[in-house]
Enzyme design. Structure first.
Site, PDB file in Angstrom:
ATOM      1  N   THR A  12      48.963 -23.395  -5.570  1.00  0.00           N
ATOM      2  CA  THR A  12      48.195 -22.948  -4.803  1.00  0.00           C
ATOM      3  C   THR A  12      48.097 -21.310  -4.605  1.00  0.00           C
ATOM      4  OG1 THR A  12      50.119 -23.136  -3.271  1.00  0.00           O
ATOM      5  CG2 THR A  12      48.456 -24.947  -3.235  1.00  0.00           C
ATOM      6  N   GLY A  13      48.878 -20.575  -5.480  1.00  0.00           N
ATOM      7  CA  GLY A  13      48.940 -19.307  -5.453  1.00  0.00           C
ATOM      8  C   GLY A  13      47.899 -18.621  -6.316  1.00  0.00           C
ATOM      9  N   ARG A 101      62.900 -13.345 -18.079  1.00  0.00           N
ATOM     10  CA  ARG A 101      62.446 -12.551 -19.059  1.00  0.00           C
ATOM     11  C   ARG A 101      63.525 -11.405 -20.076  1.00  0.00           C
ATOM     12  NH1 ARG A 101      58.047  -9.824 -15.159  1.00  0.00           N
ATOM     13  NH2 ARG A 101      56.768 -11.505 -15.153  1.00  0.00           N
ATOM     14  N   CYS A 132      52.601  -8.372 -15.982  1.00  0.00           N
ATOM     15  CA  CYS A 132      51.258  -8.270 -16.337  1.00  0.00           C
ATOM     16  C   CYS A 132      50.923  -6.909 -16.832  1.00  0.00           C
ATOM     17  CB  CYS A 132      50.537  -8.360 -14.876  1.00  0.00           C
ATOM     18  SG  CYS A 132      51.373  -8.013 -13.427  1.00  0.00           S
ATOM     19  N   SER A 162      46.025  -7.872  -6.338  1.00  0.00           N
ATOM     20  CA  SER A 162      46.189  -9.339  -6.650  1.00  0.00           C
ATOM     21  C   SER A 162      47.476  -9.577  -7.254  1.00  0.00           C
ATOM     22  CB  SER A 162      44.962  -9.871  -7.439  1.00  0.00           C
ATOM     23  OG  SER A 162      44.769  -9.002  -8.579  1.00  0.00           O
ATOM     24  N   HIS A 246      44.232  -4.473 -13.564  1.00  0.00           N
ATOM     25  CA  HIS A 246      45.142  -3.393 -13.502  1.00  0.00           C
ATOM     26  C   HIS A 246      44.659  -2.354 -14.543  1.00  0.00           C
ATOM     27  CE1 HIS A 246      47.642  -5.673 -11.241  1.00  0.00           C
ATOM     28  NE2 HIS A 246      48.821  -5.830 -11.883  1.00  0.00           N
ATOM     29  N   ASN A 319      44.408  -8.932 -14.358  1.00  0.00           N
ATOM     30  CA  ASN A 319      46.044  -9.222 -14.229  1.00  0.00           C
ATOM     31  C   ASN A 319      46.249 -10.738 -14.079  1.00  0.00           C
ATOM     32  OD1 ASN A 319      44.846  -8.048 -11.751  1.00  0.00           O
ATOM     33  ND2 ASN A 319      46.587  -8.924 -10.954  1.00  0.00           N
TER      34      ASN A 319
END
Ligand code: NAP
Ligand code: 12T
Length: 340
Positions: A12-13, A101, A132, A162, A246, A319
């Site tokens: 939902t994001g 990561r 991003c 965003s 971005h 992004n």
């Protein structure tokens, strides 16, 4: 063609919804799609290929068996808690958060740069999707590095709201509306400062070395993806009052001279890059123009006269697409084409 059982965690994001869009656009071969979010989204259904798919609440009691590929985008804590559970039940997790990561066992992949690293998904069943701002920068710098060996990178970012999720998008809109109506701008709630009509040099949290975590992500992730720990990187990351896309001012110093003409030739022949660089015609990449596109856009290519082998570039991308959803789904495509 084989079809796969896919899950989106954080569906939902801002990123999760873009994942649904990109899976649909690219016709990703899906047998069954499961969507997960928090208890706030209980009862919500999301559209996918004309179907309404119910969102399930993520909790330990759920059965994740049968899921083959899980795209995570629900914050680092959910990735730390749940990615191992999905892996245990047989999925490969492609994780958008910062949780995994820098784990040396876990590949950090940008398909245009280090697609071969996907093979290491076998170590822990997890592949990490980079930050991003890192993704768009390394796509543009990889061809230049292969030719001229980058010694040092100095980057400043101009990042849209965003990147900080749906609540930050809503916050900028609320602040702009208040200003237009002549009412006081309400205090910042999700972002650290008022973002309307402002530039804020503060993304993610501050660390003890006086950098932000966003800056340190760019520094460390770049070396890992480019597979060159000798590249020196410094970064200043700034939030700007832009909804989507971005931008980055990037200065590089190389071992071997790269002329502007050579840089254009290298970038033109590299995957995933579009050059927009006709300044006399007012052509250069702009956030409002690259929103909705999957490529990385490069312009303002010029020599840095202050050093012997220096180059300046202006790098812009969407992004939520190349910076998140598109890159993750490209990784999934490599997985199914080569390994699953
Ligand atoms: P967002 O718009 O705030 O969405 C967050 C999503 O996570 C929502 O679906 C939310 O569900 C879900 N969620 C939150 N807490 C949860 C919980 N306890 N259990 C289950 N689901 C939960 O944020 P976003 O921008 O989409 O970003 C999400 C993640 O992607 C973050 O980890 C962020 O670091 C990462 N991200 C990565 C990049 C990148 O650089 N590649 C870019 C942006 C974001 P509800 O709607 O139910 O609350
Ligand atoms: N805090 O994926 O706020 O590590 O723009 C990406 C974006 C974390 C991440 C942001 C963030 C990430 C932001």
């Amino acid at each position: 063609m084989a079809e796969y059982n896919v899950a989106i965690v954080g569906a939902t994001g801002a990123v999760g919804r873009m994942m649904l869009t990109v899976l649909e656009e690219r016709n990703f071969p899906i047998k069954n799609l499961r969507l997960f979010a928090s208890s706030k989204s209980k009862g919500i259904k999301l559209d996918f290929q004309g179907e309404k798919i119910p969102v399930e609440v993520l909790d330990e009691t759920k059965n994740f068996k049968g899921i083959e590929i899980a795209l995570f985008s629900a914050g680092a804590q959910r990735s730390l808690d749940y990615a191992p559970l999905f892996v245990k039940d047989g999925a490969v997790v492609i994780d958008n958060s910062s949780a995994w990561r820098m784990d040396p066992q876990i590949p950090l992949v940008v398909p245009e740069v280090n697609p071969h690293a996907v093979a290491h998904y076998k170590n822990k069943g997890i592949i990490a999707n980079p930050n991003c701002s890192t993704i768009q920068m390394v796509v543009a710098l990889k061809p230049l590095h292969d030719y001229g060996k980058i010694k040092r990178i100095v980057v400043s970012t101009y990042q849209s709201v965003s990147g900080a999720g749906q609540k930050a998008i809503n916050e900028l809109e609320t602040q702009i509306k208040a200003w237009c109506q002549g009412t006081p701008i309400p205090p910042a709630k999700y972002l650290p400062q008022i973002i309307a009509f402002n530039c804020v040099p503060h993304i993610d949290v501050f660390l003890s070395n006086r950098y932000t975590k966003e800056e340190m992500k760019m520094i460390e992730e770049t070396k890992k993806i480019m597979e060159d720990p000798t590249i020196r990187v410094t970064a200043t990351t700034v939030r700007v009052p832009v909804f989507l896309g971005h931008a980055e001012s990037v200065n590089i110093e190389t071992k071997r001279k790269i002329t502007v003409e050579k840089a254009i030739e290298l970038l033109k022949n590299a995957p995933g890059i579009i050059i927009l660089d006709k300044p006399e015609e007012k052509v250069y990449p702009l956030q409002i123009n690259v929103a909705g596109k999957d490529e990385v856009f490069v312009g303002r290519i010029r020599e840095d006269f202050s050093i012997e082998n220096g180059l300046n570039l202006w790098i812009v991308a969407d992004n939520l697409r190349k910076g998140a959803a598109t890159n993750a789904i490209q990784i999934a495509e490599i997985l199914i084409q080569n390994y699953l």
